[in-house]
Each structure stands twice: as structure tokens, then as C-alpha cells.
Design a protein around this motif. Sequence first.
Motif, PDB file in Angstrom:
ATOM      1  N   ARG A 245      -9.086   5.298 -10.640  1.00 42.83           N
ATOM      2  CA  ARG A 245      -9.789   4.034 -10.881  1.00 42.83           C
ATOM      3  C   ARG A 245     -10.392   3.456  -9.613  1.00 42.83           C
ATOM      4  O   ARG A 245     -11.358   2.683  -9.691  1.00 42.83           O
ATOM      5  CB  ARG A 245      -8.829   3.013 -11.510  1.00 42.83           C
ATOM      6  CG  ARG A 245      -8.352   3.378 -12.897  1.00 42.83           C
ATOM      7  CD  ARG A 245      -7.819   2.175 -13.645  1.00 42.83           C
ATOM      8  NE  ARG A 245      -6.687   1.539 -13.007  1.00 42.83           N
ATOM      9  CZ  ARG A 245      -5.412   1.878 -13.206  1.00 42.83           C
ATOM     10  NH1 ARG A 245      -5.106   2.891 -14.035  1.00 42.83           N
ATOM     11  NH2 ARG A 245      -4.428   1.242 -12.604  1.00 42.83           N
ATOM     12  N   VAL A 246      -9.837   3.777  -8.451  1.00 46.22           N
ATOM     13  CA  VAL A 246     -10.341   3.201  -7.198  1.00 46.22           C
ATOM     14  C   VAL A 246     -11.102   4.226  -6.359  1.00 46.22           C
ATOM     15  O   VAL A 246     -11.469   3.941  -5.222  1.00 46.22           O
ATOM     16  CB  VAL A 246      -9.185   2.585  -6.375  1.00 46.22           C
ATOM     17  CG1 VAL A 246      -8.512   1.467  -7.146  1.00 46.22           C
ATOM     18  CG2 VAL A 246      -8.170   3.646  -5.956  1.00 46.22           C
ATOM     19  N   ALA A 247     -11.346   5.415  -6.892  1.00 48.99           N
ATOM     20  CA  ALA A 247     -12.052   6.455  -6.145  1.00 48.99           C
ATOM     21  C   ALA A 247     -13.503   6.048  -5.914  1.00 48.99           C
ATOM     22  O   ALA A 247     -14.155   5.488  -6.801  1.00 48.99           O
ATOM     23  CB  ALA A 247     -11.991   7.780  -6.901  1.00 48.99           C
ATOM     24  N   VAL A 248     -14.016   6.318  -4.721  1.00 50.59           N
ATOM     25  CA  VAL A 248     -15.401   6.001  -4.385  1.00 50.59           C
ATOM     26  C   VAL A 248     -16.148   7.275  -4.015  1.00 50.59           C
ATOM     27  O   VAL A 248     -15.544   8.271  -3.600  1.00 50.59           O
ATOM     28  CB  VAL A 248     -15.489   4.981  -3.232  1.00 50.59           C
ATOM     29  CG1 VAL A 248     -14.873   3.658  -3.630  1.00 50.59           C
ATOM     30  CG2 VAL A 248     -14.827   5.525  -1.974  1.00 50.59           C
TER      31      VAL A 248
ATOM     32  N   ARG B 110       0.837  -1.205   0.000  1.00 50.22           N
ATOM     33  CA  ARG B 110       0.000   0.000   0.000  1.00 50.22           C
ATOM     34  C   ARG B 110       0.869   1.250   0.000  1.00 50.22           C
ATOM     35  O   ARG B 110       0.605   2.211  -0.738  1.00 50.22           O
ATOM     36  CB  ARG B 110      -0.916  -0.010   1.222  1.00 50.22           C
ATOM     37  CG  ARG B 110      -1.866   1.182   1.286  1.00 50.22           C
ATOM     38  CD  ARG B 110      -2.608   1.234   2.595  1.00 50.22           C
ATOM     39  NE  ARG B 110      -1.724   1.577   3.698  1.00 50.22           N
ATOM     40  CZ  ARG B 110      -1.317   2.812   3.981  1.00 50.22           C
ATOM     41  NH1 ARG B 110      -1.678   3.830   3.209  1.00 50.22           N
ATOM     42  NH2 ARG B 110      -0.534   3.041   5.013  1.00 50.22           N
ATOM     43  N   GLN B 111       1.916   1.262   0.817  1.00 50.63           N
ATOM     44  CA  GLN B 111       2.814   2.418   0.868  1.00 50.63           C
ATOM     45  C   GLN B 111       3.528   2.625  -0.461  1.00 50.63           C
ATOM     46  O   GLN B 111       3.674   3.757  -0.931  1.00 50.63           O
ATOM     47  CB  GLN B 111       3.822   2.225   2.002  1.00 50.63           C
ATOM     48  CG  GLN B 111       3.205   2.229   3.384  1.00 50.63           C
ATOM     49  CD  GLN B 111       4.206   1.859   4.460  1.00 50.63           C
ATOM     50  OE1 GLN B 111       5.366   1.571   4.179  1.00 50.63           O
ATOM     51  NE2 GLN B 111       3.761   1.865   5.713  1.00 50.63           N
TER      52      GLN B 111
ATOM     53  N   ASP C 285      -4.224   5.361   0.183  1.00 49.41           N
ATOM     54  CA  ASP C 285      -4.669   5.265   1.569  1.00 49.41           C
ATOM     55  C   ASP C 285      -5.341   3.908   1.753  1.00 49.41           C
ATOM     56  O   ASP C 285      -5.508   3.135   0.798  1.00 49.41           O
ATOM     57  CB  ASP C 285      -5.587   6.423   1.953  1.00 49.41           C
ATOM     58  CG  ASP C 285      -6.906   6.436   1.184  1.00 49.41           C
ATOM     59  OD1 ASP C 285      -7.376   5.362   0.756  1.00 49.41           O
ATOM     60  OD2 ASP C 285      -7.479   7.532   1.002  1.00 49.41           O
ATOM     61  N   LEU C 286      -5.735   3.607   2.986  1.00 49.11           N
ATOM     62  CA  LEU C 286      -6.231   2.261   3.283  1.00 49.11           C
ATOM     63  C   LEU C 286      -7.479   1.929   2.477  1.00 49.11           C
ATOM     64  O   LEU C 286      -7.601   0.835   1.919  1.00 49.11           O
ATOM     65  CB  LEU C 286      -6.528   2.143   4.785  1.00 49.11           C
ATOM     66  CG  LEU C 286      -6.999   0.765   5.274  1.00 49.11           C
ATOM     67  CD1 LEU C 286      -5.974  -0.308   4.934  1.00 49.11           C
ATOM     68  CD2 LEU C 286      -7.256   0.794   6.775  1.00 49.11           C
ATOM     69  N   GLY C 287      -8.406   2.887   2.393  1.00 51.22           N
ATOM     70  CA  GLY C 287      -9.626   2.634   1.638  1.00 51.22           C
ATOM     71  C   GLY C 287      -9.351   2.405   0.166  1.00 51.22           C
ATOM     72  O   GLY C 287      -9.926   1.507  -0.461  1.00 51.22           O
ATOM     73  N   GLU C 288      -8.478   3.213  -0.415  1.00 53.27           N
ATOM     74  CA  GLU C 288      -8.143   3.054  -1.833  1.00 53.27           C
ATOM     75  C   GLU C 288      -7.486   1.705  -2.086  1.00 53.27           C
ATOM     76  O   GLU C 288      -7.767   1.035  -3.094  1.00 53.27           O
ATOM     77  CB  GLU C 288      -7.205   4.178  -2.268  1.00 53.27           C
ATOM     78  CG  GLU C 288      -7.851   5.558  -2.305  1.00 53.27           C
ATOM     79  CD  GLU C 288      -6.838   6.666  -2.505  1.00 53.27           C
ATOM     80  OE1 GLU C 288      -7.229   7.743  -3.010  1.00 53.27           O
ATOM     81  OE2 GLU C 288      -5.650   6.460  -2.144  1.00 53.27           O
ATOM     82  N   PHE C 289      -6.623   1.286  -1.165  1.00 55.53           N
ATOM     83  CA  PHE C 289      -5.931   0.011  -1.337  1.00 55.53           C
ATOM     84  C   PHE C 289      -6.916  -1.155  -1.252  1.00 55.53           C
ATOM     85  O   PHE C 289      -6.824  -2.114  -2.029  1.00 55.53           O
ATOM     86  CB  PHE C 289      -4.841  -0.134  -0.279  1.00 55.53           C
ATOM     87  CG  PHE C 289      -3.979  -1.350  -0.437  1.00 55.53           C
ATOM     88  CD1 PHE C 289      -3.111  -1.464  -1.503  1.00 55.53           C
ATOM     89  CD2 PHE C 289      -4.048  -2.391   0.478  1.00 55.53           C
ATOM     90  CE1 PHE C 289      -2.308  -2.596  -1.659  1.00 55.53           C
ATOM     91  CE2 PHE C 289      -3.256  -3.513   0.335  1.00 55.53           C
ATOM     92  CZ  PHE C 289      -2.385  -3.621  -0.734  1.00 55.53           C
ATOM     93  N   GLU C 290      -7.876  -1.086  -0.337  1.00 51.33           N
ATOM     94  CA  GLU C 290      -8.877  -2.150  -0.225  1.00 51.33           C
ATOM     95  C   GLU C 290      -9.693  -2.266  -1.507  1.00 51.33           C
ATOM     96  O   GLU C 290      -9.995  -3.369  -1.964  1.00 51.33           O
ATOM     97  CB  GLU C 290      -9.790  -1.881   0.970  1.00 51.33           C
ATOM     98  CG  GLU C 290      -9.112  -2.095   2.316  1.00 51.33           C
ATOM     99  CD  GLU C 290     -10.039  -1.798   3.474  1.00 51.33           C
ATOM    100  OE1 GLU C 290     -11.179  -1.333   3.233  1.00 51.33           O
ATOM    101  OE2 GLU C 290      -9.642  -2.027   4.616  1.00 51.33           O
ATOM    102  N   VAL C 291     -10.056  -1.128  -2.081  1.00 47.24           N
ATOM    103  CA  VAL C 291     -10.810  -1.162  -3.339  1.00 47.24           C
ATOM    104  C   VAL C 291      -9.942  -1.730  -4.456  1.00 47.24           C
ATOM    105  O   VAL C 291     -10.408  -2.518  -5.284  1.00 47.24           O
ATOM    106  CB  VAL C 291     -11.323   0.240  -3.703  1.00 47.24           C
ATOM    107  CG1 VAL C 291     -11.979   0.237  -5.085  1.00 47.24           C
ATOM    108  CG2 VAL C 291     -12.322   0.731  -2.658  1.00 47.24           C
TER     109      VAL C 291
END
Length: 300
Positions: free
Chosen positions: A69-72, A17-18, A23-29
Amino acid sequence: MAAVRTVEETLGMERARQELELDLGEFEVALQLAELRTVPTGPGRRKVPYAEVERLRAEEAFPQALRRRVAVVGSVDGSELIGISRDRFAKLARGGLISPVRWYANRYRAVVWLYLADDVRRFARDHPGLLTGRLPADLREALAEGEDHRARSWRARRAAGFLRQAADAWGEAAVWAELLGPEATAQTVPDLYERTYLRRLRPGFPPGGIGSYAVREVVEATVLADHPDEIAAARARLTEALHRARAERAAPHPELPPAPPGGPAPTVTQASAQAPDPGHDPDRDPDRDRRGWRRLLRRR
């Protein structure tokens, strides 16, 4: 001097992730959408090949392109993104036309759904007729009857992501067992040791961050299948995956007890039926426990 990495090297989730500047949410997505490949390193544990990180870092406009691409977005931002009211956006989502990608429970224990911004833009581009005017009659009727596809849509999307990562048929079966929950799984998988093995392999259906106000009932009501059609389909898929899994290898079992004199050797199913309750302590003396409680009460 910086360490030289090889293509075979893997990174832990936090390190990956780093490296990807998410950030954590973006990485999970990103994981859920299979933006980067992961490899199993043990029951329920996965790592990211360093080659995957390098591939994403080599993209043009990194990390902005990946973040896009991972934005919510929530219902407010989502409705503004495509120029409709929040109420209309919610109706489209409840009708199953826009599928959420994450969720969290707020301080009022209400589920807040989050949607992939790219999905929202794509929906507006592909269905311009649904952005204005009256909604279709069948959709209005379903909404009036209380239909809400958001949780079911999220579960289907989450399960599909886990199935892509499953290492074998046992891993696939664990996804369906996780979706069904312990009680429904026990009805489909009578063998205790098979259920234990599936629990070890379960991927987990975490929400997008439930916060400190969430309660277990809210989580279970969201992550477990609840529609009859959804439950029936999950059971059928679990049965089919188990059939293939058993053909590959049996679930881990302890050694079977010796056969009684003159009798047949016990089978795996018999051993499972005789298996002790994991919460039962065979060395515990209930009478001794009761005597201890009486002594404690007398002292008080």
C-alpha cells in the motif's frame, strides 16, 4: 520478560517504524497517507499510539500488505507498471492526472517525482482510454504551454495529510502558513506573535529525501505555493482558520506593558507592533563593535 504495553501507550516514530518493519521512506508514506494515526505530544512533535501498531501488525499478510500500500515508483517503473512509454507517463503526470506522493533532488539539482504504485494501477484501471492513442486536445494544449501540475499536486496532497492531523484551528492555520511561506504569511497575518506561534506549530513540508546535492532554492521552489490560484486559495483558508482559532484562544503573547499615566492600556496589536526584532540585541553597542574591528585590522 517482554514489557506489557497498554492501549494508551505511545511510541516514538523510529520505534513505531521498527515495529511495523518499514524502511524510512515507506514509513513516511504511511504517515502521509494516514495508514496509522498519530497524536500530538508538543509543538511540531507527534507519536504513534501502540494500538495503531497492533492494528496493522494484526492484518493478514503483514508486513507485505502494508508495504504494497505504501510502495512508490518513479516514472520509469510507473510506466512499465501500466505498459506505456516513460514520455507518456510524464505527460500524464505533468497534466495532473497522476499525483506524486514524494520527491527528491538528484545530484543535478533536478526534482525526481515518486508516485504511489497503487495510484498508478488505479489510474490505468479507471482511464484505459488515456493509455493509448492521442492524448486529449486540451491536455496537449496545456502541456505545449508549459503546464506542470506535479509540484502543486504534491503540495495539495501533503497539505491534506497535515490537515487531517491538525489538533485544532491553530494547527490548520499553521499548515496554510507553511504552504505560503514567511513573506506571504506576513501579508495575511500582521501580528508578530501569531506568526511566531504558527511557526512553532508548522508541520514541515519535507520532501521524500533531498540528498546532499539539494539546495535551498530547489526545496523552496517545490514546497511553497507558486500558482496564483493556489496562493489565493491558501490565503483564504489561512484567514478562515485564523478566524476560528482566535475565537478558541489567543496566540501566546508576553505580558503587555503598563498603560501610560492617564492613557489607555496598550492592546495586543500595539504590543505586537512594538515587539523587538528577534535578531536585534538591544544591549549591543554598534560604535563599540566598529572600534573593535578597527583594532583587529590594525593588529593584522
